[in-house]
Design an enzyme around this catalytic site. Sequence first.
Site, short mmCIF file in Angstrom:
data_model
loop_
_atom_site.label_atom_id
_atom_site.label_comp_id
_atom_site.label_asym_id
_atom_site.label_seq_id
_atom_site.Cartn_x
_atom_site.Cartn_y
_atom_site.Cartn_z
N ASN A 143 -20.21 -11.01 4.44
CA ASN A 143 -21.18 -10.42 3.52
C ASN A 143 -20.49 -9.24 2.84
O ASN A 143 -20.30 -8.19 3.44
CB ASN A 143 -22.41 -9.96 4.32
N LYS B 183 -21.51 -7.39 0.49
CA LYS B 183 -22.43 -6.33 0.05
C LYS B 183 -22.06 -5.88 -1.38
O LYS B 183 -21.63 -6.71 -2.16
CB LYS B 183 -22.43 -5.18 1.07
N HIS C 94 -31.57 -9.39 5.09
CA HIS C 94 -30.61 -8.42 5.61
C HIS C 94 -31.28 -7.07 5.82
O HIS C 94 -32.15 -6.67 5.04
CB HIS C 94 -29.41 -8.28 4.65
N GLU D 85 -30.38 -4.17 5.21
CA GLU D 85 -30.29 -3.25 4.07
C GLU D 85 -31.35 -3.60 3.02
O GLU D 85 -31.89 -2.71 2.36
CB GLU D 85 -28.88 -3.28 3.48
N GLU E 38 -28.58 -9.37 13.76
CA GLU E 38 -27.81 -8.17 13.42
C GLU E 38 -28.58 -6.93 13.89
O GLU E 38 -29.45 -6.42 13.17
CB GLU E 38 -27.59 -8.07 11.91
N GLY F 254 -22.21 -1.43 10.46
CA GLY F 254 -21.42 -0.40 9.78
C GLY F 254 -21.22 0.86 10.58
O GLY F 254 -20.80 1.88 10.04
N SER G 75 -20.50 -4.76 13.11
CA SER G 75 -19.20 -4.22 13.53
C SER G 75 -18.31 -5.24 14.24
O SER G 75 -17.59 -4.89 15.18
CB SER G 75 -19.38 -2.97 14.38
P1 13P Z 1 -20.45 -4.56 9.44
O1 13P Z 1 -19.61 -5.72 9.93
O2 13P Z 1 -19.77 -3.73 8.41
O3 13P Z 1 -21.02 -3.78 10.58
O4 13P Z 1 -21.70 -5.20 8.67
C1 13P Z 1 -22.43 -6.21 9.29
C2 13P Z 1 -23.38 -6.77 8.30
O5 13P Z 1 -24.31 -6.10 7.88
C3 13P Z 1 -23.17 -8.14 7.84
O6 13P Z 1 -24.26 -8.60 7.10
#
Ligand code: 13P
Length: 251
Positions: free
Chosen positions: A9, A11, A96, A98, A168, A174, A214
């Site tokens: 992803n 983003k 997601h 976010e 997740e 992150g 992560s």
């Molecule tokens: P990270 O791998 O940067 O923690 O992000 C995970 C994520 O949100 C994948 O959709």
Amino acid sequence: MRKNIVAGNWKMNNNAEETQQLINNLKIAIEGLNTEARVIIAPTFVNLSLAQNAVNNSIIEVSAQNMHQAKNGAFTGEISGSMLTSIGIKTVILGHSERRTYFGEDDAMLTEKVKAALENDLEIVFCFGELLEDRKSDNHFNVVESQLKNVLFDLTATEWKNIVLAYEPVWAIGTGETASPEQAQEMHAFIRSLIADKYGAELANDVSILYGGSVKPNNAEEIFSKEDVDGGLIGGASLKAEDFTAIIKAI
Ligand code: 13P
């Protein structure tokens, strides 16, 4: 039998040139790799067509990161499912954290989005997971159960063929803090048991459940070794061809 999947992803990262470059690098890095896993990348909307062309002659599939629930209309700045399929996109990420946190996507909206995606024959990578306070208060199983049941448990068994789950935990996204392989396995087994209770063991065994939060080259193998972890949804580490390839190799 369920498939292993490693999905990146991206983003809101990578302009057109960077998208082309990263895909070029990724293609070189994974060339000759003998993997049974599906490899998916999700660039931003504006670079989807470019990415579709760039992944040509490779195993890499391209997914969108989101879509709107309406067929079309006065929704300035939004993208519909049929727009995605019209450029050859077959997969969309929905739910997601976010999107939930910054754009107010709740279970009701996600139910509509899932319906609209399925109507367009899109495969859905459905994301969900608890907040840190949910885990601290030992409420994480309840939160995950309601996120799943509220949005996905009215689907038919046939519709579930187009669902991939991505657990997740928000506290691991992150942050550099990963769920331990045992925590991931515990939650994934719980998720599969919920699906089995509702739809039967056969369907539950066929659903790919990815872990996200992560995942890095140095922890991927241990997480992926767990029985109910069928791959990962990778954020930061999907932005470097070398790291993403190392994670693909770990499956
Ligand atoms: P990270 O791998 O940067 O923690 O992000 C995970 C994520 O949100 C994948 O959709």
